[in-house]
Design a protein around this motif. Structure first.
Motif, PDB file in Angstrom:
ATOM      1  N   GLY A  52       0.800  -1.223   0.000  1.00  0.00           N
ATOM      2  CA  GLY A  52       0.000   0.000   0.000  1.00  0.00           C
ATOM      3  C   GLY A  52       0.829   1.267   0.000  1.00  0.00           C
ATOM      4  O   GLY A  52       0.288   2.366   0.203  1.00  0.00           O
TER       5      GLY A  52
ATOM      6  N   LEU B 242      -0.269   4.916  -1.144  1.00  0.00           N
ATOM      7  CA  LEU B 242      -1.736   4.972  -1.234  1.00  0.00           C
ATOM      8  C   LEU B 242      -2.332   5.661  -0.010  1.00  0.00           C
ATOM      9  O   LEU B 242      -1.839   5.497   1.110  1.00  0.00           O
ATOM     10  CB  LEU B 242      -2.330   3.568  -1.358  1.00  0.00           C
ATOM     11  CG  LEU B 242      -1.928   2.742  -2.576  1.00  0.00           C
ATOM     12  CD1 LEU B 242      -2.673   1.409  -2.558  1.00  0.00           C
ATOM     13  CD2 LEU B 242      -2.212   3.501  -3.877  1.00  0.00           C
TER      14      LEU B 242
ATOM     15  N   ALA C 136       0.380   1.858   3.807  1.00  0.00           N
ATOM     16  CA  ALA C 136      -0.590   2.829   3.301  1.00  0.00           C
ATOM     17  C   ALA C 136      -0.913   3.869   4.370  1.00  0.00           C
ATOM     18  O   ALA C 136      -0.870   3.576   5.570  1.00  0.00           O
ATOM     19  CB  ALA C 136      -1.874   2.123   2.875  1.00  0.00           C
TER      20      ALA C 136
ATOM     21  N   GLN D 253      -8.042   7.468  -1.966  1.00  0.00           N
ATOM     22  CA  GLN D 253      -8.099   6.720  -3.226  1.00  0.00           C
ATOM     23  C   GLN D 253      -9.000   5.489  -3.169  1.00  0.00           C
ATOM     24  O   GLN D 253      -9.229   4.830  -4.185  1.00  0.00           O
ATOM     25  CB  GLN D 253      -6.680   6.296  -3.616  1.00  0.00           C
ATOM     26  CG  GLN D 253      -5.757   7.463  -3.901  1.00  0.00           C
ATOM     27  CD  GLN D 253      -4.305   7.050  -3.906  1.00  0.00           C
ATOM     28  OE1 GLN D 253      -3.648   7.010  -2.869  1.00  0.00           O
ATOM     29  NE2 GLN D 253      -3.789   6.733  -5.079  1.00  0.00           N
TER      30      GLN D 253
ATOM     31  N   ILE E 171      -6.855  -2.566  -1.399  1.00  0.00           N
ATOM     32  CA  ILE E 171      -5.651  -2.234  -2.160  1.00  0.00           C
ATOM     33  C   ILE E 171      -5.735  -2.821  -3.571  1.00  0.00           C
ATOM     34  O   ILE E 171      -5.385  -2.163  -4.559  1.00  0.00           O
ATOM     35  CB  ILE E 171      -4.392  -2.728  -1.416  1.00  0.00           C
ATOM     36  CG1 ILE E 171      -4.163  -1.877  -0.161  1.00  0.00           C
ATOM     37  CG2 ILE E 171      -3.161  -2.677  -2.329  1.00  0.00           C
ATOM     38  CD1 ILE E 171      -3.054  -2.392   0.736  1.00  0.00           C
TER      39      ILE E 171
ATOM     40  N   VAL F 276      -8.040  -0.577  -5.608  1.00  0.00           N
ATOM     41  CA  VAL F 276      -7.387   0.685  -5.971  1.00  0.00           C
ATOM     42  C   VAL F 276      -6.400   0.470  -7.116  1.00  0.00           C
ATOM     43  O   VAL F 276      -6.227   1.337  -7.986  1.00  0.00           O
ATOM     44  CB  VAL F 276      -6.689   1.288  -4.741  1.00  0.00           C
ATOM     45  CG1 VAL F 276      -5.852   2.500  -5.132  1.00  0.00           C
ATOM     46  CG2 VAL F 276      -7.727   1.696  -3.685  1.00  0.00           C
ATOM     47  N   LYS F 277      -5.798  -0.696  -7.140  1.00  0.00           N
ATOM     48  CA  LYS F 277      -4.840  -1.025  -8.206  1.00  0.00           C
ATOM     49  C   LYS F 277      -5.504  -1.666  -9.426  1.00  0.00           C
ATOM     50  O   LYS F 277      -4.846  -2.244 -10.280  1.00  0.00           O
ATOM     51  CB  LYS F 277      -3.760  -1.953  -7.643  1.00  0.00           C
ATOM     52  CG  LYS F 277      -2.871  -1.278  -6.599  1.00  0.00           C
ATOM     53  CD  LYS F 277      -1.774  -2.215  -6.104  1.00  0.00           C
ATOM     54  CE  LYS F 277      -0.829  -1.512  -5.147  1.00  0.00           C
ATOM     55  NZ  LYS F 277       0.257  -2.395  -4.658  1.00  0.00           N
TER      56      LYS F 277
END
Length: 343
Positions: free
Chosen positions: A52, A55, A85, A112, A311, A314-315
């Motif tokens: 993370g 992020l 993160a 995010q 995560i 988000v990716k």
């Protein structure tokens, strides 16, 4: 579970501002009962260190005053830190308006992706609109229309597990003959209540046979005080009964039931099962032979689902729509192995 084991997820986890989590839990899956179509859960995942990094993630807590929720929050914070993160934390304190402000703050701060454990599903659309348009993982309560995944309780399966254990006890000890089946519920939890408490009955009947749930009494009693009063009334109505099954939507309801039985010297007449397996239940499970089983929700490990999958989202990685907890039966035989209670 002191709020949604979860509701019921809230004493563990009610609807509104009740202190019982099991009852607020609104599952995002129309899951099959145990045995219908295989396991309905995902495994816990310890985050990969550094996964993370860079992020900024958010987390809306339901209420840190609730022990179940605090366990969830601590787990999320731990996993976010391990991932590297930045976590923007916001406690809604069980208030939808505060949850809305949390979402607005997330937008201002450039979050995010975020985890949302706010308890008013009807307020979810406004909260989604107010927040950043980023991936959202809902925890225990639906957060449509912005949730990309739902994580939390599989209420059918959770109820089934404990009901099956009660059925096994009834069959081995009484040849499935008993005096009454008392279901301590939270009707305002709607589908959650029906799934979880119906799961108990399915599990019991999977052992003792169709129609074996008899003399059923459904009672609105998801807090300790409510259950104490309700079960006292039930015991008065069954003066000679020696084998009364009492199942609860959370641990609080069963603690109240046992208190009622002890007050009138009938603790040996009630045989109980609960949901959540939060710390308030551990010593009873260990030492009370009439506490047949509990269903573990593992709030202390929720972060091992929420953070790694958030995560992934988000990716732009693919994530299952339903991230359900792998519930487990907790009994006197394994409670020490699972939790090491100090009693």
């Amino acid at each position: 579970m002191a709020l949604v084991a979860a509701l019921g997820v809230v004493s563990a986890c009610g609807g509104g501002t009740n202190d019982s989590p099991s009852a607020t839990q609104q599952t995002g899956a129309s899951s099959a009962a145990a045995g219908d179509s295989g396991p309905q859960f995902v495994d816990f995942r310890t985050v990969e260190p550094g996964s993370g990094a860079g992020l900024k993630l958010g987390y809306i807590s339901l209420s840190e005053a609730v022990p179940f929720i605090k366990l969830v929050s601590d787990s999320i914070k731990k996993q976010a830190e391990a991932a590297g993160a930045e976590l923007v934390f916001c406690d809604s304190q069980g208030d939808a308006a505060k949850a809305l402000e949390c979402a607005r703050n997330f937008k201002t701060q450039g979050v995010q992706g975020y985890l949302n454990f706010q308890q008013d599903a009807k307020a979810a659309a406004a909260i989604c609109q107010a927040g950043p348009q980023v991936p959202v993982v809902a925890i225990d309560i639906q957060q449509d229309p912005c949730q990309k995944a739902f994580m939390g309780a599989n209420n059918d399966r959770a109820g089934f597990i404990a009901g099956e254990a009660v059925g096994n006890h009834a069959k081995s000890q009484w040849d499935c003959q008993y005096d009454g089946f008392v279901s301590l519920e939270q009707p305002e939890a709607g589908a959650v209540n029906e799934a979880r408490m119906g799961g108990y009955r399915k599990g019991f009947e999977s052992v003792c046979g169709p129609g074996s749930v008899k003399n059923l009494k459904k009672v609105n009693a998801f807090r300790v005080d409510m259950a104490r009063t309700a079960v006292a009334d039930v015991l008065t109505s069954l003066p000679g009964a020696k084998k009364i099954i009492v199942v609860g939507i959370n641990d609080d309801s069963i603690l109240g039931a046992l208190a009622a039985a002890r007050t009138v010297g009938r603790q040996g007449d009630v045989f109980v099962a609960a949901q959540g397996a939060d710390p308030s239940s551990w010593c009873e499970i260990k030492s009370n032979p009439n506490w047949i089983a509990d269903t573990a929700y593992f709030p202390e490990r929720y972060g091992e689902i929420g953070i790694p999958y958030l995560i992934d989202l988000v990716k732009n990685k693919s994530v299952p729509a339903n991230l359900l907890v792998n519930h487990q039966a907790v009994t006197k035989d394994n409670v020490e192995q699972l939790y090491q209670p100090s009693c």
